[in-house]
Structure formats: C-alpha cells, structure tokens
Design a protein around this motif. Structure first.
Motif, PDB file in Angstrom:
ATOM      1  N   GLY A  34       0.797  -1.227   0.000  1.00  0.00           N
ATOM      2  CA  GLY A  34       0.000   0.000   0.000  1.00  0.00           C
ATOM      3  C   GLY A  34       0.826   1.271   0.000  1.00  0.00           C
ATOM      4  N   PRO A  35       1.852   1.410   0.866  1.00  0.00           N
ATOM      5  CA  PRO A  35       2.654   2.635   0.827  1.00  0.00           C
ATOM      6  C   PRO A  35       3.356   2.860  -0.509  1.00  0.00           C
ATOM      7  CG  PRO A  35       3.008   1.469   2.889  1.00  0.00           C
ATOM      8  CD  PRO A  35       2.193   0.570   2.018  1.00  0.00           C
ATOM      9  N   ARG A  37       2.211   1.914  -3.448  1.00  0.00           N
ATOM     10  CA  ARG A  37       1.173   2.393  -4.377  1.00  0.00           C
ATOM     11  C   ARG A  37       0.888   3.872  -4.146  1.00  0.00           C
ATOM     12  NH1 ARG A  37      -1.474  -2.516  -2.862  1.00  0.00           N
ATOM     13  NH2 ARG A  37      -3.023  -1.321  -1.696  1.00  0.00           N
ATOM     14  N   SER A  38       0.845   4.283  -2.898  1.00  0.00           N
ATOM     15  CA  SER A  38       0.603   5.693  -2.597  1.00  0.00           C
ATOM     16  C   SER A  38       1.734   6.568  -3.133  1.00  0.00           C
ATOM     17  CB  SER A  38       0.459   5.895  -1.087  1.00  0.00           C
ATOM     18  OG  SER A  38      -0.629   5.163  -0.573  1.00  0.00           O
ATOM     19  N   THR A  41       1.428   6.861  -6.956  1.00  0.00           N
ATOM     20  CA  THR A  41       0.319   7.765  -7.286  1.00  0.00           C
ATOM     21  C   THR A  41       0.737   9.214  -7.093  1.00  0.00           C
ATOM     22  OG1 THR A  41      -1.277   6.077  -6.612  1.00  0.00           O
ATOM     23  CG2 THR A  41      -2.069   8.342  -6.766  1.00  0.00           C
ATOM     24  N   LEU A  42       1.439   9.480  -5.991  1.00  0.00           N
ATOM     25  CA  LEU A  42       1.932  10.830  -5.741  1.00  0.00           C
ATOM     26  C   LEU A  42       2.889  11.273  -6.845  1.00  0.00           C
ATOM     27  CD1 LEU A  42       2.486  13.314  -3.904  1.00  0.00           C
ATOM     28  CD2 LEU A  42       4.222  11.938  -2.761  1.00  0.00           C
ATOM     29  N   ARG A 102       5.448  14.665   2.528  1.00  0.00           N
ATOM     30  CA  ARG A 102       4.152  15.290   2.839  1.00  0.00           C
ATOM     31  C   ARG A 102       4.284  16.807   2.932  1.00  0.00           C
ATOM     32  NH1 ARG A 102       3.294  10.568   6.040  1.00  0.00           N
ATOM     33  NH2 ARG A 102       4.183  11.533   7.892  1.00  0.00           N
ATOM     34  N   CYS A 205      -2.046  16.602  -5.711  1.00  0.00           N
ATOM     35  CA  CYS A 205      -0.745  16.064  -5.330  1.00  0.00           C
ATOM     36  C   CYS A 205      -0.496  16.239  -3.834  1.00  0.00           C
ATOM     37  CB  CYS A 205       0.342  16.767  -6.143  1.00  0.00           C
ATOM     38  SG  CYS A 205       1.996  16.111  -5.888  1.00  0.00           S
ATOM     39  N   ALA A 208      -2.529  13.678  -2.020  1.00  0.00           N
ATOM     40  CA  ALA A 208      -1.880  12.367  -2.092  1.00  0.00           C
ATOM     41  C   ALA A 208      -0.672  12.308  -1.172  1.00  0.00           C
ATOM     42  CB  ALA A 208      -1.459  12.080  -3.541  1.00  0.00           C
ATOM     43  N   ALA A 211      -1.732  11.728   2.369  1.00  0.00           N
ATOM     44  CA  ALA A 211      -2.191  10.347   2.584  1.00  0.00           C
ATOM     45  C   ALA A 211      -1.051   9.336   2.560  1.00  0.00           C
ATOM     46  CB  ALA A 211      -3.223   9.973   1.509  1.00  0.00           C
ATOM     47  N   LEU A 212       0.160   9.785   2.238  1.00  0.00           N
ATOM     48  CA  LEU A 212       1.297   8.862   2.138  1.00  0.00           C
ATOM     49  C   LEU A 212       1.688   8.344   3.511  1.00  0.00           C
ATOM     50  CD1 LEU A 212       3.546   7.596   0.371  1.00  0.00           C
ATOM     51  CD2 LEU A 212       4.915   9.636   0.838  1.00  0.00           C
ATOM     52  N   ARG A 213       1.833   7.047   3.600  1.00  0.00           N
ATOM     53  CA  ARG A 213       2.284   6.412   4.836  1.00  0.00           C
ATOM     54  C   ARG A 213       3.448   5.494   4.515  1.00  0.00           C
ATOM     55  NH1 ARG A 213      -0.074   9.965   6.292  1.00  0.00           N
ATOM     56  NH2 ARG A 213      -1.841  10.142   7.726  1.00  0.00           N
TER      57      ARG A 213
END
Length: 475
Positions: A34-35, A37-38, A41-42, A102, A205, A208, A211-213
């Motif tokens: 998941g991280p 993918r984030s 996307t960013l 972030r 952006c 996104a 939301a980044l972890r």
C-alpha cells in the motif's frame, strides 16, 4: 489478445510478443504494498503538475514578461536547484522520508494556489512568478531525493525492479499529460485558466502526499552529527565509490548531448523542415510514448534476452544513432518516430541500472547520494543549452544534431571502461543489497552517533517493526 496471437501468428513471433504482455500482466499495480502504491500515485500527480506548471509559467512569462523574463526565470530555477539539492540533501537521512514528502507536497500545492490567486486578481508580475518558482524549486529539492530513496524502503529487494518499472511508466504518463492539459487550458484563451488548473492538480498532489504512509525510519540521529559532516559524508561516498562516480560522470556527459536533442534543438529542427507548430507537441508526445512502450515490457524482454550490461550498451548505441539520424530527416513524422525510439532506449537504460544501484547504496546514504546524482544531472542540464547555443552560432542545426549524436556515442562508450559496472549489473537483487559498502568500506565512514543497526538493513514492506532509530513520521 493472447488468443488472437495464438491462432494467427507464427510461433516465434507469438512468443516474442507474448513476453512483453506477460511482463505487463505480472507488473500489476495492486501487487505492490500500500505505501508503495501511494508513493507512485503521488509521483504520477507530481510529474503531471510539474509539466503543467512549467508550461503555464513559460507561456505567462512569454506574454507578460518577454525574453528577458524567460532568461531570468530559467536562470533562477537552475541556480536554486543547483544550490538546494546538495544543501538540503541530508534532510532525507536525518528525518523520516514520508514526512518530508508530505510537507514538500503541501508547500508545492500552496505555492501553486498563490500563483493562481495572484493571476486571477491580475497582480501576478513576472518578478513574483520568478520568486514563487524559486520557492517551488526549493520544495522539490527536498521531496525529489526523498522520493527516490523511499521506494527501496517500501518494497522487498526482489520486487524493486517491478516497482521501478511501474514508476517510470507512471512518470511518463504524468510527463505526457501535464503539457497536454496546459495546452488545453491555454487553448481556452486565458492564461489564468492554465495556472488555476495547475493549482488544482498540485492540490491533488498535496492530498496524495498527506495520505502517504510508510515506515517512520530515520537513519541518522537528529541531534548529531553536524549538518556539514553529513553533507561531506554523502559527497565523499559518491566520489570514493568508483563505479558510481564514473557511472554518474558518464551519464552526465551523455546528458550534455541528449538534453538539447529532445529540447532546445527540436523546435529549430522542425522549423527547418517547415513543419507546423503542432508537430512539436506530437514529437514530445512520441518521446513519452516511447518511454511507455519500454516500461510496458519491451525493456524487460530485451534485458532478459541480452543481459543487463549488453542491453544497456545496445540502448545507448541506438540512442546515439537516433540523435545523429535526426540531422538527416526529411519529414517531421520521421523525427517523431526517432524520438519514440529514443524514449524506448531511455527507459531501457534507466530500468537496467536503477534497481541494483538503489539496493547497492547503504540505506543511511540513499538520500544524500541521490541528491548528489540529481545535482550532477542538473549541472549537465544547465550547461547543455549553453553548449548547444554556442554550436548553433557556428553551424546549422542539422550539423549540430550530427555532432551531438557522435558525441553522445563517444560518451556512451565510456561506460565500457567504468570499473565494476559489469559485475554490479550481473548481481541478483539479494546480492546487490549493500554491495557498495562491501566493495568500498572506506567510503562510508559514519559518526559514532549512528547506531550500527541502521546500516545495510532493509525494512519489511508492510511493517515498521525493524531495528532502526525511529522518529515521528515527519521532520
């Protein structure tokens, strides 16, 4: 598609085409953590916002400020990048990378919003655009090295090649869509529309980025060592690792001749062919499409067939021949076709070495060495237009293209002399982890404050339960 190939194509050709399709199916976005993918996307939104904002700013300056404003804007952006990348590079090793990304993405979103508001109010002068552009370049100097260094932390070594292939594909899509969106907004007849659209994409952006972890890992103690010591240690490692040093310098020398071939010289070449202005956008789109074709499996197929080193040298040679062939084109469609081939070669050269190079660097040096890499590339990108401009004062653009092709080939041949490059490219992902430090231990001297547990470890993709020095997920 596979069923059609099975019945209508010869067996050998069917296998050749099925291999890229199979690679594409295996490189699914959902297979990544998941991280990761984030982060991808960013980066898609970030590359789109950068292309959109740059096109909008150049159009605004061309109409409102004239050639002098364009020169000042380009010079300040280059200077800010050259200073910001090395000076701010220790941030990525001193603080947790997701937090830096972030905050940097939020700053870029706020800067884009400020530009749009000033434009709509009719008070955006070229001086303010230069200032905000320099601030955005500083924010990118923080986020770019952190993004480059974060991806190996989010995926296992065996999946890093797949993740980098997806990253290159998404970046190509973003780089293609940004200028196209700017062109659509400018076609509406209002420069404010392009800056407002840039603010919207930059806002996406920033969302996104928020939301980044990821694993909240830092590899250097916050209180010690001093900032300059960290800075010197990163550049010393870059210089003393001979394979990385000469690889970086050879790549920068090639960029001196590659950059103008797809940038400054391209509109002049199309103008010499009496092509319409629409062909410039088509040629830029062809270059991005070539990158996409490469990352969608063609590059991986060639790497598997030829091996990494031979595939990289083949791509470099073919790219140099394409640059030289641009001097002999008689139709803009031929220019677009050659640029598409150059894009595919570019994706192949980048995918060949990025995975093993990222894994070979010790984790607590990744951000600083990535910043050093970007700084050298920025120096080459800054000097390339001046070199090409000087050559244009002496020769026609066709001759300059031929000379650039020959010079690119000569610079590419230097890769054959890089010590240890063939050995590094022959390693598996597992063997490449920490390879630089095993081969060049004297290059990675660390202050006593850095815990030994933070060296040459690779965190689990989905878990933060690793024995690194920890901090909050931000600076």
């Amino acid at each position: 598609m596979l069923l059609l190939l099975r019945f209508r194509l010869p067996l050998r050709l069917r296998r050749l085409l099925q291999l890229p399709l199979g690679r594409l199916q295996s490189a699914t976005f959902r297979s990544l953590p998941g991280p990761a993918r984030s982060l991808l996307t960013l980066e898609l939104l970030s590359s789109c916002a950068m292309g959109l904002g740059h096109t909008a700013a150049l159009s605004w300056l061309a109409e409102r400020g004239g050639p002098g404003a364009l020169v000042v804007f380009s010079a300040w952006l280059a200077l800010t990048t050259l200073v910001g990348l090395p000076v701010l590079s220790p941030l990525g090793d001193r603080f947790a990378k997701p937090g830096l990304i972030r905050w940097g993405s939020l700053a870029l979103g706020l800067i884009a919003l400020l530009q749009a508001l000033l434009a709509c109010a009719g008070v955006l002068g070229w001086q303010m655009l230069v200032i905000t552009g320099a601030l955005a370049a500083m924010a990118q100097a923080v986020t770019q090295p952190a993004q480059v260094a974060l991806l190996p932390d989010l995926v296992a070594p065996g999946h890093l090649s797949q993740a980098i292939r997806l990253r290159r594909g998404w970046q190509a899509i973003g780089s293609l869509s940004g200028p196209l969106l700017a062109g659509l907004a400018l076609a509406c007849g209002a420069l404010q529309a392009s800056l407002c659209l840039h603010a919207f994409v930059a806002g996406l952006c920033a969302a996104a980025g928020l939301a980044l972890r990821g694993p909240a890992i830092r590899t250097v103690d916050v209180g010690r060592p001093p900032w300059l010591d960290l800075l010197r240690a990163g550049w010393r490692a870059k210089w003393q690792v001979r394979v990385d040093r000469w690889w970086t310098l050879s790549g920068a020398l090639m960029m001196l001749f590659y950059g103008p071939a797809v940038g400054l010289l391209l509109p002049l070449r199309l103008q010499a062919l009496h092509a319409s202005t629409a062909w410039l956008g088509l040629c830029q789109a062809a270059l991005a499409m070539g990158v996409l074709i490469g990352v969608l499996g063609v590059a991986e197929a060639l790497i598997q067939r030829l091996g990494r080193h031979r595939a990289m040298m083949t791509a470099v040679a073919l790219c140099g021949l394409c640059i030289g062939a641009l001097s002999a084109c008689r139709h803009p469609a031929m220019v677009a076709g050659l640029l598409a081939l150059m894009g595919a070669c570019t994706s192949l050269t980048q995918l060949t070495g990025q995975t093993l190079r990222s894994l070979a660097i010790p984790e607590d040096f990744r951000s600083r060495m990535a910043a050093a890499q970007l700084t050298v590339a920025s120096l080459a990108a800054t000097g390339a237009p001046m070199l090409a401009g000087g050559m244009l004062l002496q020769w026609r653009v066709e001759t300059v293209y031929a000379l650039h092709g020959a010079a690119f080939l000569g610079a590419g041949l230097l890769l054959l002399a890089v010590p240890g490059l063939r050995t590094l490219l022959g390693l598996s992902a597992a063997d490449a982890v920490g390879w630089y430090e095993r081969q060049y231990p004297q290059a990675f001297r660390r202050p006593a404050a850095v815990p030994a547990a933070s060296r040459n470890r690779h965190p689990a993709p989905e878990s933060s339960a690793v024995s690194h020095t920890r901090t909050k997920a931000g600076p």
